[in-house]
Design a protein around this motif. Structure first.
Motif, PDB file in Angstrom:
ATOM      1  N   LYS A 156       0.854  -1.195   0.000  1.00 32.74           N
ATOM      2  CA  LYS A 156       0.000   0.000   0.000  1.00 32.74           C
ATOM      3  C   LYS A 156       0.887   1.242   0.000  1.00 32.74           C
ATOM      4  CE  LYS A 156      -4.030   2.071   2.163  1.00 32.74           C
ATOM      5  NZ  LYS A 156      -5.024   2.024   3.253  1.00 32.74           N
ATOM      6  N   PRO A 157       1.431   1.604  -1.148  1.00 26.16           N
ATOM      7  CA  PRO A 157       2.282   2.794  -1.235  1.00 26.16           C
ATOM      8  C   PRO A 157       1.436   4.072  -1.228  1.00 26.16           C
ATOM      9  CG  PRO A 157       2.008   1.823  -3.396  1.00 26.16           C
ATOM     10  CD  PRO A 157       1.292   0.923  -2.431  1.00 26.16           C
ATOM     11  N   ASP A 158       2.105   5.200  -1.069  1.00 26.02           N
ATOM     12  CA  ASP A 158       1.391   6.481  -1.135  1.00 26.02           C
ATOM     13  C   ASP A 158       1.026   6.828  -2.580  1.00 26.02           C
ATOM     14  OD1 ASP A 158       1.647   6.970   1.654  1.00 26.02           O
ATOM     15  OD2 ASP A 158       3.715   7.620   1.347  1.00 26.02           O
ATOM     16  N   LEU A 159       1.938   6.510  -3.499  1.00 21.73           N
ATOM     17  CA  LEU A 159       1.727   6.795  -4.926  1.00 21.73           C
ATOM     18  C   LEU A 159       2.107   5.570  -5.744  1.00 21.73           C
ATOM     19  CD1 LEU A 159       3.452  10.303  -5.270  1.00 21.73           C
ATOM     20  CD2 LEU A 159       1.000   9.893  -5.156  1.00 21.73           C
ATOM     21  N   ILE A 160       1.380   5.372  -6.851  1.00 26.17           N
ATOM     22  CA  ILE A 160       1.688   4.261  -7.759  1.00 26.17           C
ATOM     23  C   ILE A 160       1.953   4.827  -9.151  1.00 26.17           C
ATOM     24  CG2 ILE A 160       0.804   2.172  -8.868  1.00 26.17           C
ATOM     25  CD1 ILE A 160      -1.123   1.924  -6.394  1.00 26.17           C
ATOM     26  N   PHE A 161       3.096   4.493  -9.700  1.00 26.34           N
ATOM     27  CA  PHE A 161       3.386   4.830 -11.096  1.00 26.34           C
ATOM     28  C   PHE A 161       3.307   3.545 -11.923  1.00 26.34           C
ATOM     29  CE2 PHE A 161       5.157   8.564  -9.103  1.00 26.34           C
ATOM     30  CZ  PHE A 161       4.990   9.579 -10.043  1.00 26.34           C
ATOM     31  N   GLY A 162       2.491   3.563 -12.957  1.00 26.24           N
ATOM     32  CA  GLY A 162       2.378   2.418 -13.854  1.00 26.24           C
ATOM     33  C   GLY A 162       3.353   2.567 -15.006  1.00 26.24           C
ATOM     34  N   ALA A 163       4.508   1.907 -14.891  1.00 33.52           N
ATOM     35  CA  ALA A 163       5.506   1.899 -15.967  1.00 33.52           C
ATOM     36  C   ALA A 163       5.630   0.472 -16.486  1.00 33.52           C
ATOM     37  CB  ALA A 163       6.851   2.424 -15.451  1.00 33.52           C
ATOM     38  N   ASP A 164       4.512  -0.226 -16.526  1.00 32.53           N
ATOM     39  CA  ASP A 164       4.527  -1.668 -16.810  1.00 32.53           C
ATOM     40  C   ASP A 164       4.126  -2.001 -18.244  1.00 32.53           C
ATOM     41  OD1 ASP A 164       2.030  -0.711 -15.966  1.00 32.53           O
ATOM     42  OD2 ASP A 164       1.418  -2.575 -15.035  1.00 32.53           O
ATOM     43  N   ILE A 287      -1.214   2.028 -28.692  1.00 29.78           N
ATOM     44  CA  ILE A 287      -2.204   2.202 -27.622  1.00 29.78           C
ATOM     45  C   ILE A 287      -2.351   3.682 -27.305  1.00 29.78           C
ATOM     46  CG2 ILE A 287      -2.589   1.866 -25.129  1.00 29.78           C
ATOM     47  CD1 ILE A 287      -1.441  -1.004 -25.586  1.00 29.78           C
ATOM     48  N   LYS A 288      -3.601   4.126 -27.323  1.00 26.74           N
ATOM     49  CA  LYS A 288      -3.933   5.494 -26.910  1.00 26.74           C
ATOM     50  C   LYS A 288      -4.993   5.390 -25.825  1.00 26.74           C
ATOM     51  CE  LYS A 288      -3.187   7.460 -31.547  1.00 26.74           C
ATOM     52  NZ  LYS A 288      -3.809   8.189 -32.671  1.00 26.74           N
ATOM     53  N   CYS A 289      -4.867   6.213 -24.800  1.00 28.06           N
ATOM     54  CA  CYS A 289      -5.883   6.188 -23.744  1.00 28.06           C
ATOM     55  C   CYS A 289      -5.904   7.541 -23.033  1.00 28.06           C
ATOM     56  CB  CYS A 289      -5.604   5.061 -22.739  1.00 28.06           C
ATOM     57  SG  CYS A 289      -4.084   5.256 -21.777  1.00 28.06           S
ATOM     58  N   PHE A 290      -6.930   7.728 -22.228  1.00 27.79           N
ATOM     59  CA  PHE A 290      -7.049   8.952 -21.414  1.00 27.79           C
ATOM     60  C   PHE A 290      -8.217   8.780 -20.451  1.00 27.79           C
ATOM     61  CE2 PHE A 290      -7.686  13.429 -20.403  1.00 27.79           C
ATOM     62  CZ  PHE A 290      -6.366  13.855 -20.287  1.00 27.79           C
ATOM     63  N   PRO A 291      -8.087   9.235 -19.196  1.00 32.84           N
ATOM     64  CA  PRO A 291      -6.929   9.902 -18.584  1.00 32.84           C
ATOM     65  C   PRO A 291      -5.800   8.928 -18.239  1.00 32.84           C
ATOM     66  CG  PRO A 291      -8.669   9.633 -16.971  1.00 32.84           C
ATOM     67  CD  PRO A 291      -9.242   9.141 -18.273  1.00 32.84           C
ATOM     68  N   TRP A 292      -4.667   9.492 -17.877  1.00 34.26           N
ATOM     69  CA  TRP A 292      -3.497   8.693 -17.502  1.00 34.26           C
ATOM     70  C   TRP A 292      -3.353   8.589 -15.983  1.00 34.26           C
ATOM     71  CZ3 TRP A 292       0.941  11.017 -21.035  1.00 34.26           C
ATOM     72  CH2 TRP A 292       0.605  10.789 -22.396  1.00 34.26           C
ATOM     73  N   SER A 293      -4.271   9.211 -15.253  1.00 33.58           N
ATOM     74  CA  SER A 293      -4.108   9.252 -13.789  1.00 33.58           C
ATOM     75  C   SER A 293      -5.426   8.937 -13.097  1.00 33.58           C
ATOM     76  CB  SER A 293      -3.612  10.635 -13.356  1.00 33.58           C
ATOM     77  OG  SER A 293      -4.585  11.625 -13.657  1.00 33.58           O
ATOM     78  N   TYR A 294      -5.301   8.633 -11.809  1.00 32.54           N
ATOM     79  CA  TYR A 294      -6.485   8.444 -10.967  1.00 32.54           C
ATOM     80  C   TYR A 294      -6.270   9.248  -9.688  1.00 32.54           C
ATOM     81  CZ  TYR A 294     -10.106   6.319  -8.096  1.00 32.54           C
ATOM     82  OH  TYR A 294     -11.192   6.129  -7.285  1.00 32.54           O
ATOM     83  N   GLU A 295      -7.112  10.290  -9.549  1.00 41.28           N
ATOM     84  CA  GLU A 295      -7.050  11.171  -8.375  1.00 41.28           C
ATOM     85  C   GLU A 295      -5.598  11.580  -8.079  1.00 41.28           C
ATOM     86  OE1 GLU A 295      -9.294   9.229  -5.297  1.00 41.28           O
ATOM     87  OE2 GLU A 295     -11.198   9.548  -6.355  1.00 41.28           O
ATOM     88  N   ASP A 296      -5.203  11.462  -6.812  1.00 43.55           N
ATOM     89  CA  ASP A 296      -3.823  11.834  -6.449  1.00 43.55           C
ATOM     90  C   ASP A 296      -3.012  10.586  -6.113  1.00 43.55           C
ATOM     91  OD1 ASP A 296      -5.128  11.111  -4.140  1.00 43.55           O
ATOM     92  OD2 ASP A 296      -4.378  12.783  -2.931  1.00 43.55           O
ATOM     93  N   LYS A 297      -3.441   9.439  -6.701  1.00 42.81           N
ATOM     94  CA  LYS A 297      -2.858   8.165  -6.285  1.00 42.81           C
ATOM     95  C   LYS A 297      -2.036   7.460  -7.359  1.00 42.81           C
ATOM     96  CE  LYS A 297      -7.068   7.351  -3.526  1.00 42.81           C
ATOM     97  NZ  LYS A 297      -6.557   7.608  -2.183  1.00 42.81           N
ATOM     98  N   VAL A 298      -2.469   7.570  -8.624  1.00 38.48           N
ATOM     99  CA  VAL A 298      -1.884   6.726  -9.672  1.00 38.48           C
ATOM    100  C   VAL A 298      -1.593   7.550 -10.922  1.00 38.48           C
ATOM    101  CG1 VAL A 298      -2.285   4.745 -11.200  1.00 38.48           C
ATOM    102  CG2 VAL A 298      -3.150   4.685  -8.857  1.00 38.48           C
ATOM    103  N   LEU A 299      -0.434   7.288 -11.544  1.00 37.80           N
ATOM    104  CA  LEU A 299      -0.109   7.899 -12.830  1.00 37.80           C
ATOM    105  C   LEU A 299       0.530   6.854 -13.742  1.00 37.80           C
ATOM    106  CD1 LEU A 299       0.093  10.528 -14.566  1.00 37.80           C
ATOM    107  CD2 LEU A 299       2.443  10.735 -13.736  1.00 37.80           C
ATOM    108  N   LEU A 300       0.036   6.786 -14.986  1.00 34.11           N
ATOM    109  CA  LEU A 300       0.661   5.950 -16.014  1.00 34.11           C
ATOM    110  C   LEU A 300       1.761   6.747 -16.704  1.00 34.11           C
ATOM    111  CD1 LEU A 300      -2.550   4.514 -17.744  1.00 34.11           C
ATOM    112  CD2 LEU A 300      -1.165   3.410 -15.959  1.00 34.11           C
ATOM    113  N   ILE A 301       2.793   6.041 -17.188  1.00 30.01           N
ATOM    114  CA  ILE A 301       3.893   6.720 -17.862  1.00 30.01           C
ATOM    115  C   ILE A 301       4.510   5.766 -18.893  1.00 30.01           C
ATOM    116  CG2 ILE A 301       5.669   6.051 -16.150  1.00 30.01           C
ATOM    117  CD1 ILE A 301       6.667   9.040 -16.369  1.00 30.01           C
ATOM    118  N   GLY A 302       5.049   6.318 -19.965  1.00 39.77           N
ATOM    119  CA  GLY A 302       5.678   5.486 -20.991  1.00 39.77           C
ATOM    120  C   GLY A 302       4.665   4.662 -21.773  1.00 39.77           C
TER     121      GLY A 302
END
Length: 461
Positions: A156-164, A287-302
């Motif tokens: 349970k981290p504070d922030l999650i970055f999706g670089a997967d 792959i195209k998508c949007f949004p790349w984030s969820y609230e203040d918790k998750v951000l997709l990148i790459g």
């Protein structure tokens, strides 16, 4: 001073590893979770690598951490395309101005180098053989299958970055949220990794400082140099049809096909049949998508939010540029992660869409046009325009590869320049025609018009 968060990065590939270094530099504690074993101690299944073409956007991100010189030691400059015709004739096409190059680097080699730089940092911890099973966006909990222990763990981290990557499990969770837009498209082509080995003395059997292309209209092969003297080749081939993956079933089928369409390559590829039939067939997905984030918790990148096909050599460079842009935004960060994520995705989305479209366009160019004499003449004429008007005309390829101009700007400017080139080429039969007064007048008028249009558009913005 904002509170320092504990950050989990899903995926320890190129983007995840570089992102960890940038975030750790700002004092964050980073845990990276990777489904594969540590590639530095376990040889991963091969056959899926399209060698990387590192260009200005990628170098800029490496330079920001002082890693540029270290990576240059294992990168080979490629100053242009070396075209191989069916009768074995070679034609060289420079990429840009004299001295400009893209650099061939091994994906695994660069990934391992970034891991080796990251690992001594006490704020960066790698966790290998951890496969994401589920992401609970509301609670920020991630379930991971620990392949080493055979158990499921929850973090349970504070922030999650999706670089997967292109098939991101983090994005999979976002796709279940309301009003999430998602588009996935495959080319009708796959790719197969092949090899041209080094000479007995460890040298290169082809020109070392070029990206080699065998363009054949409906398919093509490319080869990029490696530091050990070998070349990593990639055959881009239709899945179905008369000449396709489906049609080649035996060693004899393969050899006959290669002798007919890539005859100069056959003597250089002693393991052709083994490579072809043992290596997997890779897919080519956008792959195209949007949004790349969820609230203040998750951000997709790459690739997790903008996977592109490899024909502009910009997949990794675009992912690295994501990190550069995010890092610049952190310079003025006030603690509002939701606001930061929104600003980031709005800034990068138009550019991610643009490079996706450009990459598919460049596939058509590489496959169909680069062997066309008329196309080559047009390239030379455009080079002359760029020389004559260096501050007003940068060719599209150079904008994408040798500048950090936004991809969306490059795409739009490239379209304008394409219209101008079509008008100019009506008056051109030979390179000498460039100096005709009527051609010079037409070019000057069109460039003045382009500049006025650009000024008007800037005013509108």
């Amino acid at each position: 001073m904002t509170e320092k968060k504990n950050i989990a990065i899903m995926g320890a590939g190129l983007v995840g590893s570089l992102l960890s270094l940038y975030l750790a530099k700002r004092g964050y504690k980073i845990d990276l979770y990777e489904r594969r074993p540590d590639m530095r101690v376990t040889t991963l299944d091969g056959g899926r690598s399209i060698n990387l073409a590192l260009s200005d956007r990628g170098w800029r991100a490496l330079r920001g951490l002082g890693l540029e010189e270290e990576v240059r030691q294992v990168a080979i400059p490629m100053y242009g395309r070396m075209m191989h015709s069916e009768n074995g004739e070679l034609t060289f096409q420079p990429y840009g101005k004299e001295g400009q190059a893209i650099y061939s680097v091994s994906r695994a080699g660069l990934n391992m180098a970034l891991m080796n730089v990251s690992e001594p940092n006490p704020d960066i911890t790698y966790h290998f053989n951890r496969q994401v099973q589920d992401v609970n966006l509301k609670t920020s909990e991630v379930s991971l299958l620990n392949h080493d222990a055979g158990i499921t763990e929850t973090i349970k981290p504070d922030l999650i970055f999706g670089a997967d990557g292109a098939f991101s499990m983090v994005r999979g969770a976002l796709q279940k949220t309301e009003r999430f837009n998602y588009q996935q498209s495959y080319l009708e082509y796959g790719y197969k990794e092949l090899t041209i080995p080094a000479t007995a003395g460890g040298g290169w059997v082809l020109e070392k400082n070029a990206l080699h292309i065998w363009p054949r209209g409906n398919y093509m092969m490319i080869a990029l140099p490696n530091t050990d003297g070998s070349f990593t080749c990639t055959l881009f081939f239709p899945y179905e049809g008369e000449r396709s993956f489906a049609a080649i079933k035996t060693d004899t089928d393969l050899l006959n096909f290669f002798l007919e369409v890539f005859p100069d390559a056959v003597p250089l590829m002693p393991d052709l049949a083994q490579d072809y039939f043992c290596n997997p067939t890779g897919t080519l997905v956008t792959i195209k998508c949007f949004p790349w984030s969820y609230e203040d918790k998750v951000l997709l990148i790459g690739d997790a939010c903008h996977a592109v096909v490899p024909f502009y050599g910009q997949g990794m460079n675009a992912g690295f540029e994501d990190i550069t842009v995010l890092d610049q935004m952190l310079d003025t960060f006030d603690g509002d992660w939701k606001g930061l994520f929104k600003a980031f995705e709005q800034s990068r989305k138009p550019n991610a869409d643009a490079i996706a479209d450009l990459a598919v366009m460049n596939f058509i160019e590489m496959r169909d046009k680069v062997a066309d004499p008329r196309f080559l003449l047009r390239k030379k004429i455009e080079g002359k325009i760029s020389q004559q008007y260096p501050d007003k005309w940068i060719p599209l390829y150079s904008m994408v590869t040798f500048t950090d101009l936004p991809y969306s700007y490059a795409l739009e400017t490239g379209r304008q320049q394409d219209k101008i080139m079509k008008k100019v080429m009506k008056h051109i039969q030979t390179i000498e025609d460039y100096n005709k007064p009527e051609v010079q007048q037409l070019i000057e008028e069109e460039i003045i018009h382009k500049e006025k249009l650009k000024a008007y558009q800037n005013q509108e913005v």
